[in-house]
Design a protein around this motif. Structure first.
Motif: not given
Lengths: 256, 452
Positions: B372, B374, B377, B379
């Motif tokens: 993920i 940061g 967000n 994936r």
């Protein structure tokens, strides 16, 4: 400062949940270690598994961890040691289950707060959860290892659909259950004073909302352990009223 | 003998001229000069010839016009872009079909030598009225490729754009010393490409705002079988088709490799577009995927173990060159790759992003881990180890077996800023990571999770 609540619930006769909390003083500061385990399995296997894990992790805290701290180990070394212990427990639960041809498994969600390193270590497997509660918000720090949660993560179903999904109790990862070579989640983070951390099994959280939890468990209103335990009781009763059939366990700690 | 023409810009009496310097011995063809000057509205720059004892030059009046090299830097819609190419096609065609003119005398060596009149929305090309066409300046393919490379286009139909780019790349790849002066693309080929392959229809001339009144249709002289003959002042509508053609290859682990240019080479050497460095059965340059006349094909590049299509067995037939369609399975010896042409996407993208991979279709293969990001967000799924991806270039994630358990390692190959849980990992070193582990890659925090 910590408090907990645990009950077999309204329907079940046995409580398969286990929990422990331990404190140790090292170099003038208190290290805190707590965990909840939700045992799975027929007859008495579930509580055996969860109780065994709690006992052995408590031993780890008293022996291995104390040793590591004395040697000034880094947080990564400590994580490795927890990981080794949990895998060892996994192997011994599997061996025991095979011998007694029983199904045995447990979830494990633990938090270790080490003021000397100014870090906390979260170890997690299964569908128990760790919440971080401040006066402003409530946040889940773990991700559930369940079929439903995995589907949500993969975008197969939405969070709303997940609530009513019939596969609620299907885990994708846990300790025991004949699994080998799985990996557990760890996270290393920072903490600060005036934060509450709450560990709970799935029985505690399904019938109440996060806002309800935050309302009663936020740091500013939980001034001492008595108030804390009163609030946890209140939430527990609400959960039972809500019709929860599972065991209910929650443990919270306020950092101050 | 064949040299290049040098040009420069001059300002004289409030007019701007592009001056093309010639060799002193070059003989001009007066008929051509007159013809061109009378057919300016086709899209020729007006020519003045000046020869003195010391110089021999053509001067083209380019007042109030914009060099095409500059004009195309402004973002324009795809329709407009193709209308420019279409206008050029007509000029080219006129030159080639009109007796006395030669398409080899078009001055296309540089985009800055072609002009665009914004007011009349028209392209103007310089013509060298010489009796011998000794200058190397009319390579249509090079010209169009440069145009394609430099133009800033809002793409409304990715299929058409991609097909067009691939066709040009394909032709560019064939350029050699024996290529004819026009670069191997006749006006008819260009017409076919635009109208048949890309389905860009030519509409009846749409009166522009100022109706470009200078149009007594001299193009009629060019012949009748091409209905596209008008003064070039028309709007082109791109026909939106449902089949889009951004293609990609998918390996056994559902990793996708977008085919963003042709030829797309596959082989063991790392400079291949798809490099399979860890496979001994793959030759250095094993095979390539190309695009020709609107068709995709795969060809074997003299591999040792062979390339197969849709069927791999010890005695299966090796292919040398076969056309492929979406869904075909290409075997690089025994490694299967599914060739897929993406379905339509009319979303507007800037041309620089044309080769960008589209969202992968739903994966049937289980992902085994994910990252993920940061900050966004987002994936990043992991389907196979060792894992590398463009977003995390320079690092490799691998799985190591350790008795009954496994470790996940992050290895820094060539990243100058990587730290795992606060400790730096310099290039050339690796460290164990775990599910839930945080690492900083070039200042961006990522969390790694394993799925069980």
């Amino acid at each position: 400062m910590f408090s907990y609540v645990t009950t077999e619930g309204a329907v079940r006769k046995v409580n398969q949940d286990s929990l422990f909390a331990a404190e140790a003083e090292f170099g003038g500061e208190n290290i805190f270690f707590a965990a909840v385990c939700d045992g799975v399995g027929g007859l008495s296997s579930g509580e055996k598994a969860s109780g065994y894990v709690c006992k052995r992790m408590n031993e780890w805290f008293a022996e291995d961890f104390a040793d590591l701290m004395r040697r000034g180990a880094s947080i990564l070394k400590i994580r490795e040691s927890v990981d080794d212990r949990l895998h060892e427990l996994n192997d011994s639960i599997n061996a025991y289950a095979e011998k007694h041809s029983a199904d045995m498994a447990t979830t494990f969600t633990g938090i270790l707060i080490i003021p000397q390193l100014k870090r906390m270590l979260i170890a997690h497997v299964g569908d128990s959860r760790l919440y971080k509660i401040t006066d402003e918000e409530i946040k889940i720090l773990t991700s559930d290892h369940s079929v439903v949660a995995q589907d949500v993560r993969n975008g197969v179903i939405t969070a709303e659909m997940a609530e009513t999904d019939p596969r609620q109790n299907q885990l994708t990862n846990c300790i025991g259950a004949g699994l080998d070579d799985t990996s557990y989640d760890y996270s290393i983070g920072e903490y600060s004073e005036n934060e509450c951390y709450m560990l709970c099994t799935d029985g505690f959280r399904k019938k109440i909302t996060a806002d309800e939890m935050q309302f009663l468990l936020k740091p500013s209103i939980n001034e001492d352990e008595k108030i804390m335990s009163g609030h946890l009781e209140k939430l527990k009763n609400k959960v039972i009223k809500g019709g929860e059939k599972d065991n209910i366990t929650a443990l919270m700690v306020k950092l101050c | 003998m064949a040299g290049s023409v040098t040009t420069k810009l001059l300002y004289q009496n409030c007019d701007t001229f592009m001056q093309a310097g010639l060799k002193k011995k070059d003989r001009i063809d007066e008929d051509q000069l007159q013809l061109i000057n009378s057919k300016r509205d086709i899209g020729f720059l007006g020519i003045r010839w000046e020869k003195t004892a010391t110089r021999n030059v053509f001067k083209y009046n380019v007042s109030n016009m914009t060099a095409l090299s500059e004009y195309i830097k402004q973002t324009m819609p795809q329709e407009k872009y193709f209308s420019i190419i279409n206008q050029f096609q007509k000029i080219y065609e006129f030159c080639a079909r009109t007796e006395g003119l030669s398409a080899d005398n078009l001055l296309l060596s540089d985009l800055k030598n072609v002009y665009y009149d914004v007011e009349r929305q028209k392209v103007f090309v310089a013509y060298l009225p010489l009796s011998e066409n000794i200058y190397k300046c009319s390579n249509v393919v090079k010209f169009l490729s440069k145009l394609n490379k430099n133009a800033s286009i809002t793409i409304t139909n990715g299929t058409v754009m991609q097909k067009y780019s691939f066709s040009l790349e394909d032709l560019m790849g064939k350029q050699n010393s024996k290529t004819p002066k026009n670069g191997g693309m006749s006006y008819a080929q260009l017409y076919t490409l635009l109208h048949d392959v890309l389905s860009i229809p030519v509409e009846d001339p749409v009166p522009a705002a100022d109706t470009a009144a200078d149009s007594p249709s001299p193009a009629a002289a060019a012949g009748a079988d091409v209905p596209a003959d008008d003064d070039g002042d028309h709007t082109i509508l791109v026909n939106r088709r449902s089949s889009d053609c951004l293609a990609y290859l998918k390996d056994e682990n559902n990793r996708e490799f977008p085919i963003d240019h042709v030829p797309f080479t596959i082989g063991r050497r790392p400079d291949n577009d798809l490099s399979l460095t860890d496979k001994g059965t793959v030759s250095k340059v094993h095979a390539a995927i190309g695009f020709e006349d609107g068709q995709w094909f795969v060809e074997d590049r003299g591999s040792a173990n062979g390339t197969f299509l849709n069927d791999f067995a010890e005695n299966a037939r090796r292919i040398s060159k076969e056309t492929i369609t979406s869904g075909d399975v290409i075997y690089i010896y025994d490694a299967p790759f599914v060739f897929t042409v993406n379905s339509g996407d009319a979303a507007t993208v800037i041309v620089g992003a044309a080769g960008k991979k589209q969202e992968p279709p739903k994966n049937k293969v289980k992902k085994i881990a994910y990252f993920i990001n940061g900050s966004s967000n987002e994936r990043i799924p992991v389907f196979v180890y060792p894992f590398t991806c463009a977003e995390l270039s320079g690092i490799v994630i691998d799985r190591e077996s350790n008795g009954s358990r496994h470790n996940i390692c992050i290895e820094n190959i060539s990243c100058n800023s990587l730290s795992v849980e606060g400790s730096d990992v310099p290039a050339g070193e690796k460290t164990v990571i775990f599910s839930g582990c945080n690492f900083l890659y070039h200042g961006i925090s990522y969390t790694f999770y394993e799925e069980n």
